[in-house]
Design a protein around this motif. Structure first.
Motif, mmCIF file in Angstrom:
data_model
loop_
_atom_site.group_PDB
_atom_site.id
_atom_site.type_symbol
_atom_site.label_atom_id
_atom_site.label_comp_id
_atom_site.label_asym_id
_atom_site.label_seq_id
_atom_site.Cartn_x
_atom_site.Cartn_y
_atom_site.Cartn_z
ATOM 1 N N GLY A 121 0.706 -1.065 -0.282
ATOM 2 C CA GLY A 121 0.102 -0.165 -0.085
ATOM 3 C C GLY A 121 0.710 1.389 0.061
ATOM 4 O O GLY A 121 2.057 1.185 0.195
ATOM 5 N N ALA A 122 0.216 2.671 -0.328
ATOM 6 C CA ALA A 122 0.965 3.753 -0.568
ATOM 7 C C ALA A 122 -0.124 4.935 -0.270
ATOM 8 O O ALA A 122 -1.439 4.711 -0.647
ATOM 9 N N VAL A 123 0.408 5.951 0.209
ATOM 10 C CA VAL A 123 -0.371 7.121 0.329
ATOM 11 C C VAL A 123 0.406 8.285 -0.349
ATOM 12 O O VAL A 123 1.711 8.231 0.037
ATOM 13 N N SER A 124 -0.355 9.015 -1.045
ATOM 14 C CA SER A 124 0.621 10.507 -1.395
ATOM 15 C C SER A 124 -0.463 11.574 -1.678
ATOM 16 O O SER A 124 -1.475 11.148 -1.868
ATOM 17 N N GLY A 125 0.201 12.725 -1.741
ATOM 18 C CA GLY A 125 -0.468 13.710 -2.032
ATOM 19 C C GLY A 125 -1.261 13.764 -3.616
ATOM 20 O O GLY A 125 -2.146 14.477 -3.711
ATOM 21 N N GLY A 126 -0.581 13.354 -4.465
ATOM 22 C CA GLY A 126 -0.870 13.333 -5.881
ATOM 23 C C GLY A 126 -2.051 12.379 -5.879
ATOM 24 O O GLY A 126 -2.400 11.531 -5.100
ATOM 25 N N ALA A 127 -2.370 12.495 -7.230
ATOM 26 C CA ALA A 127 -3.767 11.809 -7.560
ATOM 27 C C ALA A 127 -3.522 10.184 -7.831
ATOM 28 O O ALA A 127 -4.534 9.456 -7.625
ATOM 29 N N MET A 128 -2.200 9.820 -7.994
ATOM 30 C CA MET A 128 -1.961 8.314 -8.178
ATOM 31 C C MET A 128 -1.616 7.633 -7.146
ATOM 32 O O MET A 128 -1.643 6.460 -7.105
ATOM 33 N N GLY A 129 -1.528 8.128 -5.961
ATOM 34 C CA GLY A 129 -1.571 7.463 -4.589
ATOM 35 C C GLY A 129 -0.337 6.613 -4.455
ATOM 36 O O GLY A 129 -0.320 5.914 -3.537
ATOM 37 N N GLY A 130 0.905 7.050 -4.984
ATOM 38 C CA GLY A 130 1.959 6.300 -5.153
ATOM 39 C C GLY A 130 2.004 5.028 -5.728
ATOM 40 O O GLY A 130 2.913 4.162 -5.448
ATOM 41 N N TYR A 131 1.129 4.800 -6.595
ATOM 42 C CA TYR A 131 0.973 3.501 -7.349
ATOM 43 C C TYR A 131 2.469 3.316 -8.180
ATOM 44 O O TYR A 131 2.729 2.038 -8.250
ATOM 45 N N ARG A 132 2.962 4.398 -8.884
ATOM 46 C CA ARG A 132 4.267 4.182 -9.665
ATOM 47 C C ARG A 132 5.274 3.511 -8.481
ATOM 48 O O ARG A 132 6.133 2.620 -8.823
ATOM 49 N N GLY A 133 5.461 4.222 -7.372
ATOM 50 C CA GLY A 133 6.266 3.596 -6.603
ATOM 51 C C GLY A 133 6.166 2.087 -5.944
ATOM 52 O O GLY A 133 7.010 1.147 -6.037
ATOM 53 N N LEU A 134 4.919 1.825 -6.138
ATOM 54 C CA LEU A 134 4.424 0.304 -5.628
ATOM 55 C C LEU A 134 4.654 -0.749 -6.795
ATOM 56 O O LEU A 134 5.113 -1.752 -6.471
ATOM 57 N N THR A 135 4.854 -0.281 -7.972
ATOM 58 C CA THR A 135 5.295 -1.112 -9.044
ATOM 59 C C THR A 135 6.650 -1.576 -8.803
ATOM 60 O O THR A 135 7.054 -2.560 -9.177
ATOM 61 N N GLN A 136 7.272 -0.342 -8.513
ATOM 62 C CA GLN A 136 8.874 -0.864 -8.473
ATOM 63 C C GLN A 136 8.961 -1.807 -7.036
ATOM 64 O O GLN A 136 9.922 -2.632 -7.140
ATOM 65 N N LEU A 137 8.245 -1.335 -6.030
ATOM 66 C CA LEU A 137 8.380 -2.308 -4.699
ATOM 67 C C LEU A 137 8.001 -3.570 -5.113
ATOM 68 O O LEU A 137 8.885 -4.670 -4.702
ATOM 69 N N ARG A 138 7.051 -4.007 -6.106
ATOM 70 C CA ARG A 138 6.565 -5.052 -6.223
ATOM 71 C C ARG A 138 7.829 -5.952 -7.021
ATOM 72 O O ARG A 138 7.976 -7.089 -6.799
#
Ligand SMILES: Cc1cc2nc3c(=O)[nH]c(=O)nc-3n(C[C@H](O)[C@H](O)[C@H](O)COP(=O)(O)O)c2cc1C
Length: 193
Positions: A121-138
């Motif tokens: 999971g992730a939270v961010s101020g932006g609209a994508m909610g940190g999803y890009r970072g989660l793809t890297q973490l995955r």
């Protein structure tokens, strides 16, 4: 079914971390779903930046060994990470890198990361909610650490409006999605119990 043991942690130790808030929500949802939860903070497991010379000279730090012992005793993990420049945090990578150097009986089966299910999971101020970072973490967790990571990832955008004053998720759809991911994690973790 025995209650699966699930560890919850955030890749931020910043005071007021929005990702730690999501970790707290996930921990509560996991308890509600019947898991035995260990909600930890990486503040309690301080580690130097990984350096092979340091490992050769001083061995693996006690904090990394303690984390591996904790992870080995779990059947699941919920990992929440801030997005830093479309990736996950150096704190999380450094912690998991140190943990990946711990072997069981001299063998390298990455004991902390095998035989359990992970949700991200992730939270961010932006609209994508940190999803890009989660793809890297995955990618790091699956390809590097051999972890089994559930397909659904909880990315919570617009952090300023994401939480209620009590610390819950403000959007019922987001709360419902988190609940379903948590349910999936408990189910998959249960297979390792
Ligand atoms: C080095 C750095 C890079 C960041 N990169 C991103 C980014 O790529 N996408 C994003 O949505 N937020 C980005 N942010 C903002 C973080 O999401 C924000 O600071 C967030 O509050 C950090 O999580 P925390 O509150 O759990 O510590 C970045 C912040 C830092 C410090």
């Amino acid at each position: 079914m025995t209650a699966p043991k699930i560890v919850v942690l955030a890749g931020s130790i910043r005071s007021g971390s929005i990702n730690e808030k999501l970790a707290a929500v996930a921990a509560e949802a996991l308890r509600d779903a019947g898991a035995e939860v260990s909600h930890i903070s990486l503040k309690d497991y301080p580690l130097p930046i990984y350096n092979g010379d340091l490992q050769s000279a001083e061995g693996i730090p006690d904090a990394a060994k303690a984390l591996v012992d904790l992870f080995v005793a779990q059947q699941g993990a919920f990992v929440v990470s801030p997005e830093y420049n479309a990736s996950f945090t150096p704190l999380l990578k450094n912690t998991f890198d140190w943990m990946s150097r711990v072997t069981l009986e001299g063998k390298p089966p990455l004991p902390a990361f095998k035989t359990k299910a992970f949700a991200l999971g992730a939270v961010s101020g932006g609209a994508m909610g940190g999803y890009r970072g989660l793809t890297q973490l995955r990618a790091y967790m699956e390809l590097g650490l051999g972890a089994l990571v559930l397909p659904e990832m909880v990315a919570v955008g617009n952090a300023g409006e994401a939480f209620t004053p009590e610390g819950g998720l403000a959007n019922p759809r987001t709360a419902g999605f988190l609940k379903s991911v948590v349910g999936g994690l408990v189910e998959h973790a249960g297979r390792f119990a």
